[in-house]
Design a protein around this motif. Structure first.
Motif, PDB file in Angstrom:
ATOM      1  N   HIS B 182       0.821  -1.220   0.000  1.00  0.00           N
ATOM      2  CA  HIS B 182       0.000   0.000   0.000  1.00  0.00           C
ATOM      3  C   HIS B 182       0.847   1.258   0.000  1.00  0.00           C
ATOM      4  O   HIS B 182       1.960   1.272   0.530  1.00  0.00           O
ATOM      5  CB  HIS B 182      -0.909   0.007   1.223  1.00  0.00           C
ATOM      6  CG  HIS B 182      -1.936  -1.079   1.196  1.00  0.00           C
ATOM      7  ND1 HIS B 182      -3.064  -1.003   0.424  1.00  0.00           N
ATOM      8  CD2 HIS B 182      -1.977  -2.283   1.822  1.00  0.00           C
ATOM      9  CE1 HIS B 182      -3.770  -2.120   0.583  1.00  0.00           C
ATOM     10  NE2 HIS B 182      -3.123  -2.918   1.425  1.00  0.00           N
ATOM     11  N   SER B 243      -6.219   3.298   0.091  1.00  0.00           N
ATOM     12  CA  SER B 243      -6.316   1.847  -0.105  1.00  0.00           C
ATOM     13  C   SER B 243      -6.124   1.116   1.218  1.00  0.00           C
ATOM     14  O   SER B 243      -6.412  -0.068   1.317  1.00  0.00           O
ATOM     15  CB  SER B 243      -5.289   1.367  -1.127  1.00  0.00           C
ATOM     16  OG  SER B 243      -3.988   1.346  -0.568  1.00  0.00           O
ATOM     17  N   PRO B 267     -11.098  -0.856   2.403  1.00  0.00           N
ATOM     18  CA  PRO B 267      -9.665  -0.612   2.534  1.00  0.00           C
ATOM     19  C   PRO B 267      -9.028  -1.703   3.375  1.00  0.00           C
ATOM     20  O   PRO B 267      -9.697  -2.333   4.178  1.00  0.00           O
ATOM     21  CB  PRO B 267      -9.607   0.720   3.289  1.00  0.00           C
ATOM     22  CG  PRO B 267     -10.828   0.702   4.130  1.00  0.00           C
ATOM     23  CD  PRO B 267     -11.882  -0.015   3.320  1.00  0.00           C
ATOM     24  N   SER B 329      -3.976  -6.248   0.474  1.00  0.00           N
ATOM     25  CA  SER B 329      -4.779  -5.377  -0.385  1.00  0.00           C
ATOM     26  C   SER B 329      -6.069  -6.046  -0.831  1.00  0.00           C
ATOM     27  O   SER B 329      -6.857  -5.478  -1.553  1.00  0.00           O
ATOM     28  CB  SER B 329      -3.953  -4.966  -1.602  1.00  0.00           C
ATOM     29  OG  SER B 329      -3.366  -6.108  -2.188  1.00  0.00           O
TER      30      SER B 329
END
Lengths: 334, 334
Positions: B182, B243, B267, B329
DNA sequence: CTGAAAGCGCTTACAG
DNA sequence: CTGAAAGCGCTTACAG
């Protein structure tokens, strides 16, 4: 190095040039002291860092402190923390201080800690009874100390009590699952020996019997100790798992989620007690307000301190069914 | 109806046919009283329902009670409940009783409640400082009452402190997200004005700067009050959402989950503080042990009561990164 | 409105 | 091992 001596009211009176009694009045009935004298005394007190000794005051006044004792069995359940918070809040609004003790859930511990609190002459004793018998408090009650049982009734003791409508709540939980079409509905409880679980189990049974499912004993998974995870796994990890579960309390609900995740069995669920992430997880619960429970118990204590001779009262607080999806047969939302 | 009179040590001595002092000895140094005499006294005490008055004993002994005060700002955070439980546990192991007060998070309240606790002559004062300044306690400290700050340091007061490694923990949280790939990592905090959040924000910034992402101010979402849900929604409900998120505490983690669910933005997340259902939800956290924090603070109090003149000590407890999946992620596990 | 004496329930010296 | 006196810090009657 020697510590500076703590100032007494005598020291303050001497420095302010008044009698001991006048200085005392500044703290107990300030409106009866001439403003100029009062200021003089307060100035002296500040200079000497004087703080009135509550112990001495209480002793002279005849015993009634402005503290209230709270005796808890296990400190680990967030439900009791919330109750304690509610109690603290209400007490401090009445100028009372909370003294806490935990018995670590042993019979001997409960009596020992109660004794310690009473030796400090608490004005009232709030307790979540966990021993099998509270008759050891009867002498103290007769001496005028109000005793208020919280969450569970006291046994063999005339005491006020603030409880939940456990039976009705559990019945509602089971009914919600029945309404969603479930038949194989399990009831899971740890600490099944305590009063609240007795009542909740009875409520579940009533709902099942009314639905013509009276012989549900095989669906009851009870443990007398704290082994939530074990109970949950045992209930779900079978050839014919239940399609729905009533969880006996907040910790059991979380244990069911944990087991469900590990086993990939996804029963419908309604849990007794709300919990922090229940809304995020879409878990339906029997909700109630532990803060309110604490507040009511403390308010009752405050009233009993003022009027000790009234007849014991039992307050039953309502529960509320909160549907968030997990009661349906489509499985959990997470 | 008149309440029965409370028995005193004099009554017990008279009934047992011994002197007042002998009766007293049965409670303070029982081994120095002949066994037969002791039994006689205890029998009389039981008959009269006698309970020694701790107030009188303490007063005569010169002030040092066996109670310890705990002053908490807000009673609503489960983190502090766990700290309080740890304190209670350690104190009761040392024969001390916990007296609690909450300031409702106002400056005036903190001083008022501290005053009430000190007037009861607590042997030590444990506090989670929330006022801007604790210098008002300096006089009391000089009189020999140990003061121990918990979770946040006291300001303008020489006091022991038990804290977390907030900075290192938050840095670890950000690094875990950086390692997962990230770049747009937000930091979310309520109560951003308090010490712990200062430190955690600094740790986050250190990690970002080290990764060459020094200019991350746009990703910091801070509020000085308790509006977690508002902060979380504001951070996620934008054209270019982050994110990944570092949540400043347990309540912010839950707020992020709630907002993520409503907005269907998912997120990655690492939260400071562990919480009840984090394992079920697969949420990675910076974990630490609030019970242990309470225990250490209480142990320090016990030590200070025994040896008051030592130099103040600051204990920093370690945190631990617990990875459960939400740092990647791929979004949240629920 | 202010003051000198007694006492709340216990323990600490000081004797035996 | 046991006892009679004094006192911890304050407030309660009782006077003025």
């Amino acid at each position: 190095m020697a510590l500076p001596q703590r100032a007494t009211l005598d020291d303050v009176a001497r420095l302010a040039g008044v009698s001991r009694k006048t200085a005392s009045r500044v703290y107990s009935e300030p409106e009866k002291v001439a403003a100029a004298t009062r200021e003089q005394v307060l100035a002296a007190a500040r200079r000497l860092r004087f703080r009135p000794n509550t112990l001495a005051r209480t002793l002279r006044r005849g015993g009634a402190t402005s503290t209230v004792g709270l005796l808890i069995g296990e400190m680990s359940n967030p439900f009791y923390h919330a109750v304690a918070a509610g109690i603290e809040h209400e007490l401090s609004a009445s100028g009372l201080t909370l003294v806490m003790g935990s018995s670590d859930d042993t019979e001997e511990g409960e009596e020992r800690v109660a004794d310690a609190l009473l030796s400090q002459r608490v004005a009232a004793l709030l307790m979540i009874p966990s021993a099998a018998d509270q008759s050891y408090l009867d002498g103290e009650r007769q001496l005028g100390t109000p005793v208020i049982a919280v969450d569970r009734p006291a046994r063999n003791l005339l005491a006020d009590a603030v409880l939940l409508q456990n039976r009705a709540g559990a019945r509602q939980a089971a009914e919600a699952l029945l309404n969603a079409g479930h038949r194989r509905i399990a009831y899971l409880a740890s600490r099944a020996d305590i009063h609240t679980q007795h009542e909740r189990l009875a409520g579940y049974r009533e709902a099942m019997a009314t639905a013509g499912l009276g012989d549900a004993a095989a669906l009851e998974h009870l443990s007398d100790d704290d082994a939530e995870d074990t109970v949950a796994r045992a209930a779900l990890d079978t050839a014919e798992p239940p399609s729905a579960v009533v969880a006996g309390n907040n910790r059991m609900s979380v244990a069911v989620l944990r087991a469900a995740r590990e086993l990939e069995t996804r029963p419908a669920l309604v849990g007794f007690d709300d919990f922090d992430t229940a809304d995020v997880l879409g878990i339906s619960v029997i909700s109630h307000d532990p803060l309110e429970m604490g507040r009511r118990a403390a308010a009752l204590a405050v009233e009993r301190i003022a009027r000790p001779t009234t007849v014991p009262e039992v307050i039953e607080l309502p529960t509320r069914l909160v549907l968030r999806g997990s009661e349906s047969s489509t499985g959990l939302a997470f």
